[in-house]
Motif scaffolding. Structure first.
Motif, PDB file in Angstrom:
ATOM      1  N   CYS A  17       0.834  -1.193   0.000  1.00 16.69           N
ATOM      2  CA  CYS A  17       0.000   0.000   0.000  1.00 16.69           C
ATOM      3  C   CYS A  17       0.876   1.253   0.000  1.00 16.69           C
ATOM      4  O   CYS A  17       1.749   1.387   0.862  1.00 16.69           O
ATOM      5  CB  CYS A  17      -0.899  -0.015   1.233  1.00 16.69           C
ATOM      6  SG  CYS A  17      -1.922   1.463   1.401  1.00 16.69           S
ATOM      7  N   LEU A  31      -8.900  -8.164  -5.874  1.00 20.80           N
ATOM      8  CA  LEU A  31      -8.369  -7.242  -6.877  1.00 20.80           C
ATOM      9  C   LEU A  31      -9.369  -7.048  -8.001  1.00 20.80           C
ATOM     10  O   LEU A  31     -10.181  -7.928  -8.291  1.00 20.80           O
ATOM     11  CB  LEU A  31      -7.077  -7.805  -7.475  1.00 20.80           C
ATOM     12  CG  LEU A  31      -5.897  -7.910  -6.517  1.00 20.80           C
ATOM     13  CD1 LEU A  31      -4.970  -9.018  -6.943  1.00 20.80           C
ATOM     14  CD2 LEU A  31      -5.165  -6.588  -6.468  1.00 20.80           C
ATOM     15  N   ARG A  32      -9.297  -5.906  -8.662  1.00 25.30           N
ATOM     16  CA  ARG A  32     -10.094  -5.613  -9.854  1.00 25.30           C
ATOM     17  C   ARG A  32      -9.144  -5.072 -10.911  1.00 25.30           C
ATOM     18  O   ARG A  32      -8.251  -4.280 -10.607  1.00 25.30           O
ATOM     19  CB  ARG A  32     -11.165  -4.556  -9.586  1.00 25.30           C
ATOM     20  CG  ARG A  32     -12.173  -4.927  -8.544  1.00 25.30           C
ATOM     21  CD  ARG A  32     -13.090  -6.054  -9.030  1.00 25.30           C
ATOM     22  NE  ARG A  32     -14.039  -6.435  -8.017  1.00 25.30           N
ATOM     23  CZ  ARG A  32     -13.830  -7.367  -7.098  1.00 25.30           C
ATOM     24  NH1 ARG A  32     -12.695  -7.996  -7.033  1.00 25.30           N
ATOM     25  NH2 ARG A  32     -14.761  -7.664  -6.229  1.00 25.30           N
ATOM     26  N   PHE A  43      -5.662  -0.162 -15.407  1.00 25.76           N
ATOM     27  CA  PHE A  43      -5.205  -0.155 -14.021  1.00 25.76           C
ATOM     28  C   PHE A  43      -5.820  -1.297 -13.236  1.00 25.76           C
ATOM     29  O   PHE A  43      -6.767  -1.935 -13.666  1.00 25.76           O
ATOM     30  CB  PHE A  43      -5.562   1.179 -13.346  1.00 25.76           C
ATOM     31  CG  PHE A  43      -7.038   1.442 -13.271  1.00 25.76           C
ATOM     32  CD1 PHE A  43      -7.782   1.035 -12.161  1.00 25.76           C
ATOM     33  CD2 PHE A  43      -7.706   2.083 -14.307  1.00 25.76           C
ATOM     34  CE1 PHE A  43      -9.150   1.268 -12.095  1.00 25.76           C
ATOM     35  CE2 PHE A  43      -9.069   2.323 -14.251  1.00 25.76           C
ATOM     36  CZ  PHE A  43      -9.789   1.910 -13.146  1.00 25.76           C
ATOM     37  N   TYR A  44      -5.242  -1.564 -12.063  1.00 26.19           N
ATOM     38  CA  TYR A  44      -5.844  -2.505 -11.132  1.00 26.19           C
ATOM     39  C   TYR A  44      -6.075  -1.763  -9.824  1.00 26.19           C
ATOM     40  O   TYR A  44      -5.437  -0.740  -9.552  1.00 26.19           O
ATOM     41  CB  TYR A  44      -4.990  -3.760 -10.928  1.00 26.19           C
ATOM     42  CG  TYR A  44      -3.648  -3.535 -10.302  1.00 26.19           C
ATOM     43  CD1 TYR A  44      -3.466  -3.707  -8.931  1.00 26.19           C
ATOM     44  CD2 TYR A  44      -2.549  -3.172 -11.064  1.00 26.19           C
ATOM     45  CE1 TYR A  44      -2.224  -3.522  -8.351  1.00 26.19           C
ATOM     46  CE2 TYR A  44      -1.310  -2.977 -10.493  1.00 26.19           C
ATOM     47  CZ  TYR A  44      -1.149  -3.166  -9.132  1.00 26.19           C
ATOM     48  OH  TYR A  44       0.074  -2.970  -8.566  1.00 26.19           O
ATOM     49  N   SER A  45      -6.999  -2.281  -9.037  1.00 28.69           N
ATOM     50  CA  SER A  45      -7.302  -1.622  -7.767  1.00 28.69           C
ATOM     51  C   SER A  45      -7.641  -2.652  -6.705  1.00 28.69           C
ATOM     52  O   SER A  45      -7.990  -3.799  -7.009  1.00 28.69           O
ATOM     53  CB  SER A  45      -8.461  -0.630  -7.945  1.00 28.69           C
ATOM     54  OG  SER A  45      -9.633  -1.316  -8.312  1.00 28.69           O
ATOM     55  N   THR A  47      -8.566  -2.670  -2.063  1.00 31.34           N
ATOM     56  CA  THR A  47      -8.658  -1.961  -0.788  1.00 31.34           C
ATOM     57  C   THR A  47      -7.591  -2.527   0.129  1.00 31.34           C
ATOM     58  O   THR A  47      -7.504  -3.752   0.308  1.00 31.34           O
ATOM     59  CB  THR A  47     -10.058  -2.141  -0.156  1.00 31.34           C
ATOM     60  OG1 THR A  47     -11.029  -1.622  -1.072  1.00 31.34           O
ATOM     61  CG2 THR A  47     -10.159  -1.405   1.166  1.00 31.34           C
ATOM     62  N   CYS A  48      -6.780  -1.666   0.698  1.00 35.48           N
ATOM     63  CA  CYS A  48      -5.703  -2.104   1.588  1.00 35.48           C
ATOM     64  C   CYS A  48      -6.315  -2.762   2.830  1.00 35.48           C
ATOM     65  O   CYS A  48      -7.123  -2.137   3.520  1.00 35.48           O
ATOM     66  CB  CYS A  48      -4.832  -0.916   1.991  1.00 35.48           C
ATOM     67  SG  CYS A  48      -3.554  -1.364   3.205  1.00 35.48           S
ATOM     68  N   GLN A  54      -8.432   2.884  -0.534  1.00 36.31           N
ATOM     69  CA  GLN A  54      -8.569   2.354  -1.894  1.00 36.31           C
ATOM     70  C   GLN A  54      -7.272   2.651  -2.643  1.00 36.31           C
ATOM     71  O   GLN A  54      -6.787   3.786  -2.622  1.00 36.31           O
ATOM     72  CB  GLN A  54      -9.752   3.012  -2.605  1.00 36.31           C
ATOM     73  CG  GLN A  54      -9.994   2.526  -3.996  1.00 36.31           C
ATOM     74  CD  GLN A  54     -10.448   1.076  -4.059  1.00 36.31           C
ATOM     75  OE1 GLN A  54     -11.037   0.550  -3.132  1.00 36.31           O
ATOM     76  NE2 GLN A  54     -10.163   0.434  -5.161  1.00 36.31           N
ATOM     77  N   VAL A  55      -6.696   1.635  -3.272  1.00 29.44           N
ATOM     78  CA  VAL A  55      -5.437   1.777  -3.999  1.00 29.44           C
ATOM     79  C   VAL A  55      -5.715   1.516  -5.478  1.00 29.44           C
ATOM     80  O   VAL A  55      -6.397   0.555  -5.830  1.00 29.44           O
ATOM     81  CB  VAL A  55      -4.376   0.788  -3.476  1.00 29.44           C
ATOM     82  CG1 VAL A  55      -3.094   0.893  -4.284  1.00 29.44           C
ATOM     83  CG2 VAL A  55      -4.110   1.023  -1.993  1.00 29.44           C
ATOM     84  N   ARG A  56      -5.179   2.369  -6.315  1.00 31.18           N
ATOM     85  CA  ARG A  56      -5.315   2.223  -7.768  1.00 31.18           C
ATOM     86  C   ARG A  56      -3.931   2.395  -8.382  1.00 31.18           C
ATOM     87  O   ARG A  56      -3.258   3.402  -8.142  1.00 31.18           O
ATOM     88  CB  ARG A  56      -6.269   3.292  -8.301  1.00 31.18           C
ATOM     89  CG  ARG A  56      -6.461   3.252  -9.788  1.00 31.18           C
ATOM     90  CD  ARG A  56      -7.497   4.263 -10.193  1.00 31.18           C
ATOM     91  NE  ARG A  56      -7.388   4.552 -11.609  1.00 31.18           N
ATOM     92  CZ  ARG A  56      -8.302   5.188 -12.301  1.00 31.18           C
ATOM     93  NH1 ARG A  56      -9.405   5.620 -11.713  1.00 31.18           N
ATOM     94  NH2 ARG A  56      -8.140   5.405 -13.573  1.00 31.18           N
ATOM     95  N   LYS A  57      -3.509   1.389  -9.172  1.00 28.30           N
ATOM     96  CA  LYS A  57      -2.174   1.401  -9.760  1.00 28.30           C
ATOM     97  C   LYS A  57      -2.267   1.126 -11.254  1.00 28.30           C
ATOM     98  O   LYS A  57      -3.110   0.351 -11.700  1.00 28.30           O
ATOM     99  CB  LYS A  57      -1.317   0.291  -9.144  1.00 28.30           C
ATOM    100  CG  LYS A  57      -1.081   0.428  -7.667  1.00 28.30           C
ATOM    101  CD  LYS A  57       0.086   1.313  -7.457  1.00 28.30           C
ATOM    102  CE  LYS A  57       0.508   1.261  -5.999  1.00 28.30           C
ATOM    103  NZ  LYS A  57       1.833   1.733  -5.821  1.00 28.30           N
TER     104      LYS A  57
END
Length: 78
Positions: A17, A31-32, A43-45, A47-48, A54-57
């Motif tokens: 995170c 993961l999504r 991107f993928y996302s 929740t930590c 919410q994390v989006r990379k």
């Protein structure tokens, strides 16, 4: 951030995170993956699990291959 499969059984991905800097393993259903029309919109996302943020990379080709091969749910963006 490194996103790699961890085991040969149920697929787990190692992630971290950027908010709290914790490292952890996530199951494919945590993961999504969103596939956009370009590299900038793919991107993928997740929740930590440590801090709840919410994390989006961004997801390059290698990440897309790993996630789709590992059973991560994918949506296509128009």
């Amino acid at each position: 951030m490194t996103l790699t499969p961890v085991s040969a059984g149920p697929v787990l991905f190692r992630a971290n995170c950027p908010h709290c800097r914790e490292s952890f393993e996530l199951a494919a259903d945590a993961l999504r993956l969103a596939l956009g029309g370009s590299a900038r919109t793919t991107f993928y996302s997740f929740t930590c699990p440590a801090c709840g943020e919410q994390v989006r990379k961004p997801a390059g080709e290698r990440i897309v291959e790993l996630l789709t091969g590992g059973g991560v749910r994918t949506i296509r963006l128009a």
